[in-house]
Design a protein around this motif. Structure first.
Motif, PDB file in Angstrom:
ATOM      1  N   ALA A 122      52.598 -66.106 -30.482  1.00  0.00           N
ATOM      2  CA  ALA A 122      51.764 -66.197 -31.677  1.00  0.00           C
ATOM      3  C   ALA A 122      51.757 -64.894 -32.459  1.00  0.00           C
ATOM      4  CB  ALA A 122      50.341 -66.583 -31.293  1.00  0.00           C
ATOM      5  N   ILE A 123      51.901 -63.777 -31.764  1.00  0.00           N
ATOM      6  CA  ILE A 123      51.934 -62.460 -32.401  1.00  0.00           C
ATOM      7  C   ILE A 123      53.157 -61.721 -31.899  1.00  0.00           C
ATOM      8  CG2 ILE A 123      50.749 -60.241 -32.644  1.00  0.00           C
ATOM      9  CD1 ILE A 123      48.105 -61.726 -32.383  1.00  0.00           C
ATOM     10  N   VAL A 124      53.968 -61.243 -32.827  1.00  0.00           N
ATOM     11  CA  VAL A 124      55.245 -60.612 -32.497  1.00  0.00           C
ATOM     12  C   VAL A 124      55.322 -59.251 -33.174  1.00  0.00           C
ATOM     13  CG1 VAL A 124      57.760 -60.799 -32.636  1.00  0.00           C
ATOM     14  CG2 VAL A 124      56.364 -62.872 -32.348  1.00  0.00           C
ATOM     15  N   SER A 125      55.649 -58.238 -32.402  1.00  0.00           N
ATOM     16  CA  SER A 125      55.903 -56.907 -32.953  1.00  0.00           C
ATOM     17  C   SER A 125      57.372 -56.563 -32.715  1.00  0.00           C
ATOM     18  CB  SER A 125      55.004 -55.864 -32.267  1.00  0.00           C
ATOM     19  OG  SER A 125      55.386 -54.550 -32.631  1.00  0.00           O
ATOM     20  N   VAL A 126      58.026 -56.026 -33.741  1.00  0.00           N
ATOM     21  CA  VAL A 126      59.419 -55.610 -33.587  1.00  0.00           C
ATOM     22  C   VAL A 126      59.587 -54.185 -34.094  1.00  0.00           C
ATOM     23  CG1 VAL A 126      60.335 -57.955 -33.781  1.00  0.00           C
ATOM     24  CG2 VAL A 126      60.110 -56.547 -35.841  1.00  0.00           C
ATOM     25  N   GLN A 127      60.555 -53.498 -33.504  1.00  0.00           N
ATOM     26  CA  GLN A 127      60.905 -52.152 -33.928  1.00  0.00           C
ATOM     27  C   GLN A 127      62.389 -52.133 -34.275  1.00  0.00           C
ATOM     28  OE1 GLN A 127      59.681 -52.263 -30.275  1.00  0.00           O
ATOM     29  NE2 GLN A 127      57.919 -53.022 -31.436  1.00  0.00           N
ATOM     30  N   ARG A 176      55.611 -44.962 -39.042  1.00  0.00           N
ATOM     31  CA  ARG A 176      56.434 -45.798 -38.167  1.00  0.00           C
ATOM     32  C   ARG A 176      55.522 -46.553 -37.198  1.00  0.00           C
ATOM     33  NH1 ARG A 176      61.995 -44.196 -34.926  1.00  0.00           N
ATOM     34  NH2 ARG A 176      60.582 -43.355 -33.353  1.00  0.00           N
ATOM     35  N   ALA A 177      54.364 -46.910 -37.730  1.00  0.00           N
ATOM     36  CA  ALA A 177      53.382 -47.693 -36.983  1.00  0.00           C
ATOM     37  C   ALA A 177      52.420 -48.296 -37.990  1.00  0.00           C
ATOM     38  CB  ALA A 177      52.637 -46.821 -35.978  1.00  0.00           C
ATOM     39  N   LEU A 178      51.694 -49.307 -37.566  1.00  0.00           N
ATOM     40  CA  LEU A 178      50.687 -49.903 -38.433  1.00  0.00           C
ATOM     41  C   LEU A 178      49.539 -50.422 -37.591  1.00  0.00           C
ATOM     42  CD1 LEU A 178      50.761 -53.319 -38.389  1.00  0.00           C
ATOM     43  CD2 LEU A 178      52.962 -52.877 -39.493  1.00  0.00           C
ATOM     44  N   ARG A 179      48.395 -50.533 -38.262  1.00  0.00           N
ATOM     45  CA  ARG A 179      47.209 -51.145 -37.671  1.00  0.00           C
ATOM     46  C   ARG A 179      46.822 -52.324 -38.531  1.00  0.00           C
ATOM     47  NH1 ARG A 179      41.632 -51.328 -38.286  1.00  0.00           N
ATOM     48  NH2 ARG A 179      40.355 -51.130 -36.380  1.00  0.00           N
ATOM     49  N   ASP A 188      38.266 -61.651 -34.294  1.00  0.00           N
ATOM     50  CA  ASP A 188      39.247 -60.686 -34.775  1.00  0.00           C
ATOM     51  C   ASP A 188      39.906 -59.931 -33.622  1.00  0.00           C
ATOM     52  OD1 ASP A 188      38.732 -61.349 -37.378  1.00  0.00           O
ATOM     53  OD2 ASP A 188      37.364 -59.678 -37.752  1.00  0.00           O
ATOM     54  N   ILE A 189      41.188 -59.639 -33.805  1.00  0.00           N
ATOM     55  CA  ILE A 189      41.943 -58.809 -32.865  1.00  0.00           C
ATOM     56  C   ILE A 189      42.522 -57.643 -33.650  1.00  0.00           C
ATOM     57  CG2 ILE A 189      43.906 -58.686 -31.286  1.00  0.00           C
ATOM     58  CD1 ILE A 189      43.650 -61.691 -30.905  1.00  0.00           C
ATOM     59  N   THR A 190      42.283 -56.450 -33.167  1.00  0.00           N
ATOM     60  CA  THR A 190      42.901 -55.266 -33.763  1.00  0.00           C
ATOM     61  C   THR A 190      44.245 -55.031 -33.090  1.00  0.00           C
ATOM     62  OG1 THR A 190      40.777 -54.268 -34.278  1.00  0.00           O
ATOM     63  CG2 THR A 190      42.671 -52.786 -34.143  1.00  0.00           C
ATOM     64  N   ILE A 191      45.282 -54.872 -33.911  1.00  0.00           N
ATOM     65  CA  ILE A 191      46.641 -54.729 -33.391  1.00  0.00           C
ATOM     66  C   ILE A 191      47.236 -53.425 -33.891  1.00  0.00           C
ATOM     67  CG2 ILE A 191      48.942 -55.759 -33.249  1.00  0.00           C
ATOM     68  CD1 ILE A 191      47.597 -58.432 -34.081  1.00  0.00           C
ATOM     69  N   TYR A 192      47.776 -52.660 -32.965  1.00  0.00           N
ATOM     70  CA  TYR A 192      48.595 -51.499 -33.298  1.00  0.00           C
ATOM     71  C   TYR A 192      50.040 -51.841 -32.951  1.00  0.00           C
ATOM     72  CZ  TYR A 192      44.380 -48.623 -33.714  1.00  0.00           C
ATOM     73  OH  TYR A 192      43.172 -48.089 -34.105  1.00  0.00           O
ATOM     74  N   ALA A 193      50.892 -51.887 -33.961  1.00  0.00           N
ATOM     75  CA  ALA A 193      52.329 -52.074 -33.746  1.00  0.00           C
ATOM     76  C   ALA A 193      52.984 -50.721 -33.970  1.00  0.00           C
ATOM     77  CB  ALA A 193      52.890 -53.112 -34.714  1.00  0.00           C
ATOM     78  N   ALA A 194      53.706 -50.232 -32.975  1.00  0.00           N
ATOM     79  CA  ALA A 194      54.136 -48.831 -33.043  1.00  0.00           C
ATOM     80  C   ALA A 194      55.514 -48.629 -32.441  1.00  0.00           C
ATOM     81  CB  ALA A 194      53.128 -47.940 -32.308  1.00  0.00           C
ATOM     82  N   HIS A 195      56.190 -47.634 -32.987  1.00  0.00           N
ATOM     83  CA  HIS A 195      57.433 -47.112 -32.405  1.00  0.00           C
ATOM     84  C   HIS A 195      57.281 -45.594 -32.383  1.00  0.00           C
ATOM     85  CE1 HIS A 195      62.142 -47.093 -32.371  1.00  0.00           C
ATOM     86  NE2 HIS A 195      61.604 -46.618 -31.251  1.00  0.00           N
ATOM     87  N   LEU A 196      57.025 -45.051 -31.201  1.00  0.00           N
ATOM     88  CA  LEU A 196      56.742 -43.630 -31.091  1.00  0.00           C
ATOM     89  C   LEU A 196      58.023 -42.804 -31.193  1.00  0.00           C
ATOM     90  CD1 LEU A 196      53.941 -43.433 -28.392  1.00  0.00           C
ATOM     91  CD2 LEU A 196      53.790 -43.874 -30.850  1.00  0.00           C
ATOM     92  N   ASP A 231      57.454 -50.030 -28.782  1.00  0.00           N
ATOM     93  CA  ASP A 231      58.303 -49.133 -28.003  1.00  0.00           C
ATOM     94  C   ASP A 231      57.642 -47.761 -28.045  1.00  0.00           C
ATOM     95  OD1 ASP A 231      60.191 -47.501 -26.909  1.00  0.00           O
ATOM     96  OD2 ASP A 231      61.840 -48.125 -28.204  1.00  0.00           O
ATOM     97  N   LEU A 232      57.024 -47.373 -26.934  1.00  0.00           N
ATOM     98  CA  LEU A 232      56.301 -46.107 -26.873  1.00  0.00           C
ATOM     99  C   LEU A 232      57.183 -44.979 -26.347  1.00  0.00           C
ATOM    100  CD1 LEU A 232      52.802 -47.298 -25.587  1.00  0.00           C
ATOM    101  CD2 LEU A 232      53.769 -47.340 -27.902  1.00  0.00           C
ATOM    102  N   ASN A 233      58.426 -45.287 -26.049  1.00  0.00           N
ATOM    103  CA  ASN A 233      59.386 -44.277 -25.585  1.00  0.00           C
ATOM    104  C   ASN A 233      58.853 -43.474 -24.413  1.00  0.00           C
ATOM    105  OD1 ASN A 233      61.992 -44.271 -26.846  1.00  0.00           O
ATOM    106  ND2 ASN A 233      60.944 -43.883 -28.791  1.00  0.00           N
ATOM    107  N   THR A 234      58.121 -44.123 -23.554  1.00  0.00           N
ATOM    108  CA  THR A 234      57.619 -43.498 -22.335  1.00  0.00           C
ATOM    109  C   THR A 234      57.403 -44.573 -21.288  1.00  0.00           C
ATOM    110  OG1 THR A 234      55.897 -42.086 -21.402  1.00  0.00           O
ATOM    111  CG2 THR A 234      55.204 -43.653 -23.058  1.00  0.00           C
ATOM    112  N   ALA A 235      57.723 -44.257 -20.054  1.00  0.00           N
ATOM    113  CA  ALA A 235      57.592 -45.226 -18.976  1.00  0.00           C
ATOM    114  C   ALA A 235      56.153 -45.356 -18.517  1.00  0.00           C
ATOM    115  CB  ALA A 235      58.473 -44.811 -17.793  1.00  0.00           C
TER     116      ALA A 235
END
Length: 304
Positions: A122-127, A176-179, A188-196, A231-235
């Motif tokens: 239902a909700i998709v984030s892409v980088q 390179r991110a959005l809220r 309501d759902i707050t969404i952070y889509a991010a590519h660090l 993609d937070l570029n961290t494990a």
């Protein structure tokens, strides 16, 4: 004379085995506080679960040479590994349905990903959304996700209306991110889509800076239901992620590695939640990308 030589050989053998076991134990237990050493500590953190392989090889060697001392010594890193990772392998999400499930997913598209695998969520984030793949991604997601928000190379597709969309510059000099907020039937759902920021061996300043900024934003955000997709570029095993995950839960089952796609070794891609219970979680194989796509079915906590 022969007995003395054999004794010295056994002492040297046992000392070597104990030393190697101690190194593995220190890497597993104390890696977060070790000096960076040109990025070596960061590398070990990213692939920490794989220390099981040299630990088992060391145990096999100790058994092969019949070193009681070596076998006893290797038990320490084996126990440390088990404490760190066995709970993740046996702690499964709640596999029951409540009628208010929400499926979410995230994917680094890489050079040739098209997001065809993500249409059920239902909700998709892409980088890594670029001019080369944007049309294909839109063709895959638009029919079932009429609400879209994009900034730079980050995109968010939703079946629910998106409001309060804010581009975020996390410290890279460009957004390179959005809220955004998704208006769903259960609130309501707050969404952070991010590519660090990217990370290389010994070069983590950009990633660390963007991660701190994201952590600060989320810490100050009191939304009862919140998602971080990206993609937070961290494990998950990187201590730099801990200040963020102390406030959130990671939606996953097992180790759930996502990179590289052909044979995943680590997990830079994350679904972090607050105000949700994870019902199921998996990692989807992808086509054209060097990342696999974590996906989760979540049950929201409904405010009373």
């Amino acid at each position: 004379m022969l007995h003395g030589t054999t004794f010295r050989v056994n002492i040297a053998r046992d000392t070597c085995l104990v030393s190697l076991a101690a190194v593995l134990g220190v890497l597993l237990v104390a890696n977060p506080v070790l000096p960076d050493l040109g990025g070596v500590s960061q590398l070990v953190c990213s692939f920490l679960p794989w220390l099981l392989v040299p630990t088992l090889l060391l145990a096999a060697l100790a058994l092969a040479v019949r070193s009681v001392v070596g076998v006893a010594a290797v038990c320490a890193p084996l126990v440390a590994w088990s404490i760190l990772f066995v709970p993740q392998l046996i702690d499964h999400p709640h596999a029951y349905a409540t009628g208010t499930e929400l499926q979410v997913t995230t994917m680094n598209l890489g050079a040739n990903g098209t997001a065809d695998e993500l249409t059920d969520a239902a909700i998709v984030s892409v980088q890594e959304l670029t001019g080369r793949n944007r049309a294909a991604v839109a063709a895959a997601l638009d029919p079932q996700h009429p609400y879209t928000a994009t900034v730079g190379t980050v995109g968010l597709w939703s079946r629910f209306p998106l409001t309060n969309i804010q581009p975020l510059d996390l410290g890279q000099g460009w957004p390179r991110a959005l809220r955004a907020q998704a208006d769903t039937p259960f609130g309501d759902i707050t969404i952070y889509a991010a590519h660090l920021g990217s990370t290389r061996l010994g070069e983590t300043a950009s990633r660390n800076r963007t991660l701190r900024t994201l952590t600060d934003l989320v810490t100050q955000d009191h939304s009862p239901r919140l998602l971080i997709l990206g993609d937070l570029n961290t494990a998950s095993t990187d201590p730099h992620l801990t200040p963020l995950t102390v406030h959130l839960q990671e939606a996953r089952t097992g180790l759930a590695f996502t990179w590289p796609a052909l044979f995943p070794l680590t997990r830079p891609d994350h679904i972090l939640t607050r105000g949700f219970t994870t019902r199921t979680a998996t990692v989807l194989p992808t086509h054209g990308s060097d990342h696999r796509a974590p996906t989760a079915t979540l049950t929201p906590h409904v405010s009373r």
